[in-house]
Write a protein that holds these residues in place. Structure first.
Motif, PDB file in Angstrom:
ATOM      1  N   PRO A   1      14.852 186.936  92.458  1.00 42.73           N
ATOM      2  CA  PRO A   1      14.679 185.568  92.987  1.00 42.73           C
ATOM      3  C   PRO A   1      15.911 185.058  93.729  1.00 42.73           C
ATOM      4  CG  PRO A   1      13.819 185.717  90.753  1.00 42.73           C
ATOM      5  CD  PRO A   1      14.532 186.999  91.015  1.00 42.73           C
ATOM      6  N   ILE A   2      17.102 185.329  93.182  1.00 43.10           N
ATOM      7  CA  ILE A   2      18.322 184.883  93.853  1.00 43.10           C
ATOM      8  C   ILE A   2      18.499 185.612  95.183  1.00 43.10           C
ATOM      9  CG2 ILE A   2      20.838 184.876  93.714  1.00 43.10           C
ATOM     10  CD1 ILE A   2      20.593 184.384  90.727  1.00 43.10           C
ATOM     11  N   THR A   3      18.262 186.918  95.173  1.00 44.56           N
ATOM     12  CA  THR A   3      18.383 187.699  96.410  1.00 44.56           C
ATOM     13  C   THR A   3      17.389 187.220  97.457  1.00 44.56           C
ATOM     14  OG1 THR A   3      19.080 189.629  95.134  1.00 44.56           O
ATOM     15  CG2 THR A   3      18.312 190.018  97.378  1.00 44.56           C
TER      16      THR A   3
ATOM     17  N   CYS B   1      16.016 184.200  97.725  1.00 48.27           N
ATOM     18  CA  CYS B   1      16.457 182.891  98.232  1.00 48.27           C
ATOM     19  C   CYS B   1      17.627 183.047  99.198  1.00 48.27           C
ATOM     20  CB  CYS B   1      16.840 181.984  97.070  1.00 48.27           C
ATOM     21  SG  CYS B   1      15.446 181.452  96.042  1.00 48.27           S
ATOM     22  N   TRP B   2      18.566 183.923  98.868  1.00 57.16           N
ATOM     23  CA  TRP B   2      19.721 184.148  99.738  1.00 57.16           C
ATOM     24  C   TRP B   2      19.294 184.732 101.078  1.00 57.16           C
ATOM     25  CZ3 TRP B   2      24.621 182.637  99.689  1.00 57.16           C
ATOM     26  CH2 TRP B   2      25.525 183.289 100.533  1.00 57.16           C
TER      27      TRP B   2
ATOM     28  N   ARG C   1      17.637 182.089 103.148  1.00 64.09           N
ATOM     29  CA  ARG C   1      18.642 181.168 103.681  1.00 64.09           C
ATOM     30  C   ARG C   1      19.326 181.765 104.895  1.00 64.09           C
ATOM     31  NH1 ARG C   1      23.907 178.922 100.305  1.00 64.09           N
ATOM     32  NH2 ARG C   1      24.730 177.556 101.964  1.00 64.09           N
TER      33      ARG C   1
ATOM     34  N   ILE D   1      16.013 187.037  87.571  1.00 60.08           N
ATOM     35  CA  ILE D   1      17.315 186.541  88.027  1.00 60.08           C
ATOM     36  C   ILE D   1      17.707 187.168  89.372  1.00 60.08           C
ATOM     37  CG2 ILE D   1      19.770 186.376  87.475  1.00 60.08           C
ATOM     38  CD1 ILE D   1      19.020 186.409  84.523  1.00 60.08           C
ATOM     39  N   HIS D   2      17.843 188.487  89.382  1.00 57.62           N
ATOM     40  CA  HIS D   2      18.389 189.164  90.567  1.00 57.62           C
ATOM     41  C   HIS D   2      17.492 189.010  91.787  1.00 57.62           C
ATOM     42  CE1 HIS D   2      19.297 192.602  93.220  1.00 57.62           C
ATOM     43  NE2 HIS D   2      20.543 192.422  92.826  1.00 57.62           N
TER      44      HIS D   2
END
Length: 208
Positions: free
Chosen positions: A165-167, A169-170, A173, A162-163
């Motif tokens: 992969p989201i980080t 991707c962010w 971006r 969770i943490h």
């Protein structure tokens, strides 16, 4: 550090603490559940053994082994009597299965017991155990070990799935936006330089 970063850091610290508590509480109940499961499993095994002992007593009175008694019962012309042979075979199998499951779980080590439990689980017994399960505070070394393992597992899952992969991707971006902004600024700069060159060329033509 900006207010937003401080708030984000504080939020992550709270999430970590909550996950640690949840992981420790959930995993520490595993030994207690398996213990209550074994107690209920033992009750089923005792009942199956009592039934088996009754069949063995009847066979002994007829001077037959239990296998011979079951075979003769199954060959009886009366279908009602013959079907009772299936019941006796079921009791024999039940005793063997429950005995093997009980021995496998009890003899397993602290680290292999969950795998032995899952391999030999009786879903009916497990369901009945869950229906009356009472959580308990871990006071044994095994319970504490499972609590620590639970913290590691749930934090590993959170950060790994969770943490991070989201980080990632962010971050990507933000890098794309930064690259697009830099490209736009470079394009404007190139445009300004081209315009200045045209203006200089126009002034030079006017002088000539």
């Amino acid at each position: 550090m900006s207010f937003g970063r401080r708030a984000l850091s504080s939020g992550e610290a709270v999430v970590d603490r909550v996950l640690c508590v949840v992981g420790a509480v959930l995993f520490s109940q595993a030994p207690e559940f398996m213990q209550q499961y074994l107690q209920r499993l033992g009750g089923h095994l005792d009942e199956a053994r009592r039934m088996l002992a009754q069949y063995e007593g009847i066979a002994m009175q007829a001077n037959l082994s239990l296998d011979d008694f079951i075979a003769r019962t199954g060959a009886n012309a009366d279908t009602v009597v013959a079907r009772h042979a299936e019941v006796m075979r079921g009791v024999v199998d039940r005793v063997q299965d429950l005995s093997a499951a009980q021995a496998a779980i009890q003899d397993a080590s602290m680290f292999t017991r969950p795998f032995a439990f899952l391999r030999h689980i009786d879903w009916e017994v497990a369901s009945n155990t869950w229906a009356i399960f009472k959580p308990a505070v871990p006071t044994t070394g095994e319970g504490l070990a499972y609590a620590v393992a639970g913290i590691g597992v749930i934090l590993g899952f959170y950060y790994g799935c969770i943490h991070f992969p989201i980080t990632r991707c962010w971050r990507r971006r933000k890098e794309r936006k930064a690259a697009q902004l830099a490209a736009a600024q470079q394009a404007r700069a190139d445009g300004d330089e081209a315009q200045e060159a045209r203006d200089d060329t126009g002034r030079l033509d006017g002088i000539l």
